[in-house]
Scaffold this motif. Structure first.
Motif, mmCIF file in Angstrom:
data_model
loop_
_atom_site.group_PDB
_atom_site.id
_atom_site.type_symbol
_atom_site.label_atom_id
_atom_site.label_comp_id
_atom_site.label_asym_id
_atom_site.label_seq_id
_atom_site.Cartn_x
_atom_site.Cartn_y
_atom_site.Cartn_z
ATOM 1 N N GLU A 93 0.835 -1.211 0.000
ATOM 2 C CA GLU A 93 0.000 0.000 0.000
ATOM 3 C C GLU A 93 0.866 1.255 0.000
ATOM 4 O O GLU A 93 0.561 2.234 -0.697
ATOM 5 C CB GLU A 93 -0.914 -0.005 1.222
ATOM 6 C CG GLU A 93 -1.878 1.163 1.288
ATOM 7 C CD GLU A 93 -2.868 1.185 0.135
ATOM 8 O OE1 GLU A 93 -3.388 2.274 -0.177
ATOM 9 O OE2 GLU A 93 -3.124 0.102 -0.450
ATOM 10 N N ALA A 94 1.943 1.223 0.771
ATOM 11 C CA ALA A 94 2.849 2.377 0.799
ATOM 12 C C ALA A 94 3.478 2.609 -0.577
ATOM 13 O O ALA A 94 3.629 3.748 -1.021
ATOM 14 C CB ALA A 94 3.935 2.160 1.856
ATOM 15 N N GLU A 95 3.837 1.521 -1.258
ATOM 16 C CA GLU A 95 4.418 1.647 -2.594
ATOM 17 C C GLU A 95 3.394 2.191 -3.588
ATOM 18 O O GLU A 95 3.726 3.027 -4.439
ATOM 19 C CB GLU A 95 4.935 0.283 -3.054
ATOM 20 C CG GLU A 95 5.596 0.296 -4.424
ATOM 21 C CD GLU A 95 6.847 1.129 -4.485
ATOM 22 O OE1 GLU A 95 7.261 1.518 -5.594
ATOM 23 O OE2 GLU A 95 7.430 1.392 -3.404
ATOM 24 N N ASN A 96 2.132 1.746 -3.461
ATOM 25 C CA ASN A 96 1.082 2.257 -4.342
ATOM 26 C C ASN A 96 0.850 3.746 -4.117
ATOM 27 O O ASN A 96 0.685 4.515 -5.071
ATOM 28 C CB ASN A 96 -0.211 1.490 -4.106
ATOM 29 C CG ASN A 96 -0.139 0.056 -4.593
ATOM 30 O OD1 ASN A 96 0.662 -0.268 -5.463
ATOM 31 N ND2 ASN A 96 -0.957 -0.819 -4.039
ATOM 32 N N ILE A 97 0.838 4.142 -2.848
ATOM 33 C CA ILE A 97 0.645 5.564 -2.537
ATOM 34 C C ILE A 97 1.801 6.393 -3.091
ATOM 35 O O ILE A 97 1.595 7.479 -3.656
ATOM 36 C CB ILE A 97 0.518 5.755 -1.013
ATOM 37 C CG1 ILE A 97 -0.788 5.115 -0.508
ATOM 38 C CG2 ILE A 97 0.554 7.237 -0.654
ATOM 39 C CD1 ILE A 97 -0.936 5.137 0.992
ATOM 40 N N ARG A 98 3.020 5.876 -2.950
ATOM 41 C CA ARG A 98 4.186 6.597 -3.462
ATOM 42 C C ARG A 98 4.111 6.744 -4.983
ATOM 43 O O ARG A 98 4.390 7.820 -5.536
ATOM 44 C CB ARG A 98 5.461 5.856 -3.071
ATOM 45 C CG ARG A 98 6.748 6.618 -3.391
ATOM 46 C CD ARG A 98 7.952 5.739 -3.191
ATOM 47 N NE ARG A 98 7.991 4.698 -4.190
ATOM 48 C CZ ARG A 98 8.455 4.874 -5.430
ATOM 49 N NH1 ARG A 98 8.897 6.059 -5.817
ATOM 50 N NH2 ARG A 98 8.456 3.883 -6.288
ATOM 51 N N THR A 99 3.694 5.652 -5.657
ATOM 52 C CA THR A 99 3.600 5.700 -7.120
ATOM 53 C C THR A 99 2.516 6.677 -7.575
ATOM 54 O O THR A 99 2.722 7.469 -8.506
ATOM 55 C CB THR A 99 3.302 4.296 -7.668
ATOM 56 O OG1 THR A 99 4.322 3.386 -7.232
ATOM 57 C CG2 THR A 99 3.258 4.305 -9.187
ATOM 58 N N ARG A 100 1.341 6.615 -6.903
ATOM 59 C CA ARG A 100 0.257 7.537 -7.274
ATOM 60 C C ARG A 100 0.650 8.983 -7.019
ATOM 61 O O ARG A 100 0.354 9.884 -7.831
ATOM 62 C CB ARG A 100 -1.009 7.190 -6.493
ATOM 63 C CG ARG A 100 -1.694 5.913 -6.960
ATOM 64 C CD ARG A 100 -3.116 5.843 -6.442
ATOM 65 N NE ARG A 100 -3.163 5.862 -4.993
ATOM 66 C CZ ARG A 100 -3.185 4.784 -4.231
ATOM 67 N NH1 ARG A 100 -3.138 3.575 -4.779
ATOM 68 N NH2 ARG A 100 -3.238 4.882 -2.909
ATOM 69 N N SER A 101 1.325 9.225 -5.896
ATOM 70 C CA SER A 101 1.734 10.588 -5.576
ATOM 71 C C SER A 101 2.717 11.118 -6.610
ATOM 72 O O SER A 101 2.622 12.269 -7.047
ATOM 73 C CB SER A 101 2.361 10.633 -4.178
ATOM 74 O OG SER A 101 1.431 10.217 -3.198
#
Length: 231
Positions: A93-101
């Protein structure tokens, strides 16, 4: 006392031979302890064996205790697996948030001037409309219509400079004249049969289209050739 013990040891042939074979102080001490001990040799061996057996004998637990330990180990394994899954999900989830950001930030930088550029296109349209409505025959007479010619050149330069400014920020114009009609980049205002033109192609461009960084900023407004036979 010790002198008499060692004397008896060396007077006894079997003991002396044993002492000579061992050649160590520990052997002599063992014989001395045997001489002073009032227990038979066989009894001492049995007691030593019992002590060794007691030391090596494993601890025993009841079946209820075993089941309790087994259940506790199973619960701990399940808890460890649950925590590991939660940890992996958190990482994902942290990686997804980083990618979306990162994507949002890049898009914000890339299309920061999109609204401003789109508003400027109306100005470009007005300048092009003004240039389009000046009769060419008036422009040909540069002596009589010098003021009109100068004005026309000034408007043309203003339009060209504005387009160059937009291009520096990633905004480019495109003209689909005589090209197949593409609904993704153009908007058909009208259709008409045109002799010599391929049906489905663009024969008139009322307003040019614009793209920004590969994305359509404004579709071109065009007229499309239609087949007179309705095919």
């Amino acid at each position: 006392m010790l002198r008499s013990v060692f004397a008896s040891v060396y007077r006894n042939p079997s003991i002396a031979a044993t002492a000579r074979f061992s050649g160590s102080r520990s052997a002599a001490s063992a014989f001395a302890r045997r001489m002073y001990s009032d227990k038979p040799e066989e009894t001492e061996k049995q007691e030593g064996a019992k002590k060794e057996g007691a030391a090596e004998e494993p601890a025993t637990i009841s079946s209820e205790q075993f089941e309790t330990l087994k259940k506790s180990a199973t619960e701990k394994d399940a808890k460890i697996k649950e925590l590991k899954d939660a940890y992996l999900r958190s990482l994902a989830e942290a990686e997804n948030i980083r990618t979306r950001s990162k994507t949002e930030i890049d898009n914000t930088k890339l299309f920061a001037i999109q609204k401003f550029a789109k508003d400027l296109l109306d100005t470009v349209d007005i300048l092009e409309l003004a240039l389009k409505h000046v009769p060419q025959e008036h422009l040909a007479d540069k002596v009589t219509n010098k003021s009109l010619v100068d004005l026309h050149e000034g408007v043309e330069m203003t339009k060209s400079n504005l387009l160059k400014t937009l291009e520096r920020h990633g905004v480019e114009s495109f003209d689909p004249i005589d090209k197949p009609y593409d609904p993704n980049t153009s908007h058909a205002l009208y259709q008409a049969p045109v002799p010599g033109k391929t049906p489905g192609s663009v024969f008139a461009v009322e307003k040019r289209g614009y793209i920004i960084k590969g994305r359509v900023l404004r579709p071109a407004q065009v007229g499309v050739v239609v087949d007179p036979n309705g095919n």
